[in-house]
Design a protein around this motif. Sequence first.
Motif, PDB file in Angstrom:
ATOM      1  N   UNK A 104     -26.399 -35.409  11.764  1.00  0.00           N
ATOM      2  CA  UNK A 104     -26.425 -36.299  10.604  1.00  0.00           C
ATOM      3  C   UNK A 104     -26.427 -35.530   9.284  1.00  0.00           C
ATOM      4  N   UNK A 105     -26.710 -34.211   9.336  1.00  0.00           N
ATOM      5  CA  UNK A 105     -26.652 -33.390   8.123  1.00  0.00           C
ATOM      6  C   UNK A 105     -25.306 -32.687   7.975  1.00  0.00           C
ATOM      7  N   UNK A 106     -24.379 -32.973   8.886  1.00  0.00           N
ATOM      8  CA  UNK A 106     -23.018 -32.501   8.691  1.00  0.00           C
ATOM      9  C   UNK A 106     -22.539 -31.407   9.611  1.00  0.00           C
ATOM     10  N   UNK A 107     -23.336 -30.962  10.581  1.00  0.00           N
ATOM     11  CA  UNK A 107     -22.857 -29.947  11.518  1.00  0.00           C
ATOM     12  C   UNK A 107     -21.643 -30.475  12.276  1.00  0.00           C
ATOM     13  N   UNK A 108     -20.669 -29.598  12.499  1.00  0.00           N
ATOM     14  CA  UNK A 108     -19.457 -30.029  13.180  1.00  0.00           C
ATOM     15  C   UNK A 108     -19.641 -30.220  14.669  1.00  0.00           C
ATOM     16  N   UNK A 109     -20.553 -29.452  15.267  1.00  0.00           N
ATOM     17  CA  UNK A 109     -20.830 -29.549  16.696  1.00  0.00           C
ATOM     18  C   UNK A 109     -22.273 -29.140  16.934  1.00  0.00           C
ATOM     19  N   UNK A 110     -22.958 -29.875  17.802  1.00  0.00           N
ATOM     20  CA  UNK A 110     -24.353 -29.580  18.134  1.00  0.00           C
ATOM     21  C   UNK A 110     -24.499 -29.556  19.643  1.00  0.00           C
ATOM     22  N   UNK A 124     -38.886 -32.268  13.439  1.00  0.00           N
ATOM     23  CA  UNK A 124     -37.740 -31.910  14.276  1.00  0.00           C
ATOM     24  C   UNK A 124     -36.435 -32.231  13.557  1.00  0.00           C
ATOM     25  N   UNK A 125     -36.382 -33.395  12.924  1.00  0.00           N
ATOM     26  CA  UNK A 125     -35.195 -33.783  12.158  1.00  0.00           C
ATOM     27  C   UNK A 125     -34.956 -32.788  11.028  1.00  0.00           C
ATOM     28  N   UNK A 126     -36.025 -32.390  10.336  1.00  0.00           N
ATOM     29  CA  UNK A 126     -35.892 -31.405   9.257  1.00  0.00           C
ATOM     30  C   UNK A 126     -35.353 -30.081   9.785  1.00  0.00           C
ATOM     31  N   UNK A 127     -35.876 -29.604  10.907  1.00  0.00           N
ATOM     32  CA  UNK A 127     -35.383 -28.347  11.480  1.00  0.00           C
ATOM     33  C   UNK A 127     -33.898 -28.425  11.774  1.00  0.00           C
ATOM     34  N   UNK A 128     -33.459 -29.557  12.312  1.00  0.00           N
ATOM     35  CA  UNK A 128     -32.036 -29.735  12.579  1.00  0.00           C
ATOM     36  C   UNK A 128     -31.207 -29.742  11.313  1.00  0.00           C
ATOM     37  N   UNK A 129     -31.718 -30.373  10.268  1.00  0.00           N
ATOM     38  CA  UNK A 129     -30.999 -30.427   9.007  1.00  0.00           C
ATOM     39  C   UNK A 129     -30.825 -29.029   8.415  1.00  0.00           C
ATOM     40  N   UNK A 130     -31.892 -28.248   8.402  1.00  0.00           N
ATOM     41  CA  UNK A 130     -31.798 -26.880   7.888  1.00  0.00           C
ATOM     42  C   UNK A 130     -30.824 -26.070   8.746  1.00  0.00           C
ATOM     43  N   UNK A 131     -30.887 -26.267  10.069  1.00  0.00           N
ATOM     44  CA  UNK A 131     -29.956 -25.584  10.955  1.00  0.00           C
ATOM     45  C   UNK A 131     -28.511 -25.909  10.637  1.00  0.00           C
ATOM     46  N   UNK A 132     -28.234 -27.164  10.289  1.00  0.00           N
ATOM     47  CA  UNK A 132     -26.869 -27.556   9.945  1.00  0.00           C
ATOM     48  C   UNK A 132     -26.376 -26.820   8.697  1.00  0.00           C
TER      49      UNK A 132
END
Length: 300
Positions: free
Chosen positions: A52-58, A235-243
């Motif tokens: 949802x933060x824009x990563x092309x593939x997860x 967890x959502x925040x960690x994913x966003x920063x990762x993106x």
Amino acid sequence: MATGELTRGWVTEHLPPRPARSHKGTFGKVLVAGGSPEYAGAALLVGLGAARSGAGLVCLALPESIALRMSGEIPELITLVLQEEAAGLTGPNGWRRLAAETLTYDATVIGPGLGRQSSTLRRTRNLVTELRRPAVVDADGLNALADGDRWWRSVSTQLVLTPHPGEFGRLTRTSEVGRLADDDAYRLERVREAALLWGQVVVLKGAHTVIADPEGQTLRSQVATPALATAGSGDVLAGSIGAFLAAGCEPMLAAGLGVAIHGAAGILAEQRIGRAGVMARDIANLLPEAMEAFRGAGPR
């Protein structure tokens, strides 16, 4: 040294572009290492936050039994199945495969829901020292580092560490968790000290989250809302920063953007759902709208 504020203008200026001529590889690939029988959904929430933060593939790297349990829950996320040595517990071969796979992704998020078994903590520390690409370390990944001695001396890549006050207290061997949660000046002082010592970007979560980098630069969120005080929000925040790491942002920039977008989504959730009853998936699903609002904003 002055503390920067995560203003609308700052976010608008630093958001990565989204060109029309692009493909999923343009926006980066994120690998998520997390999940256990007790916290199976943690990796899903990280993956949702990254997507949802824009990563092309997860991709979610999960022990076999957890992968079977989570299969198809979010069909857009792919799965790396790791060999187990017990139900829900990744074995040595699985950890070796995970370490090799990190080299094929632009960023990795390590820790949410991994569990605190001694073997898992030891292998997590080893994985962090083997990394050669940027990563976010959260939750049980932080607990693994806290169990090690001078762990930062063995790290060879750029990390973003995302502790809440309790995890920060364990990492720094301090018992003043109350001050780490409520005393803004103390929070800022301690997060700056930690970033300088560890040589990494540190995000101390809470009301008005603060961020510091190894050069002594700091950023402060303008957001404080009870809508973000819900299980899985971190967890959502960690994913966003990762993106944002996967998109090519430097760690301090990725951390600032992730915190700002996550905070803005929390404000939207409070406005639409309420101060109570917001779930982590609500925050994740509002991330794209929060980003678009920033893209359309001028400096303030």
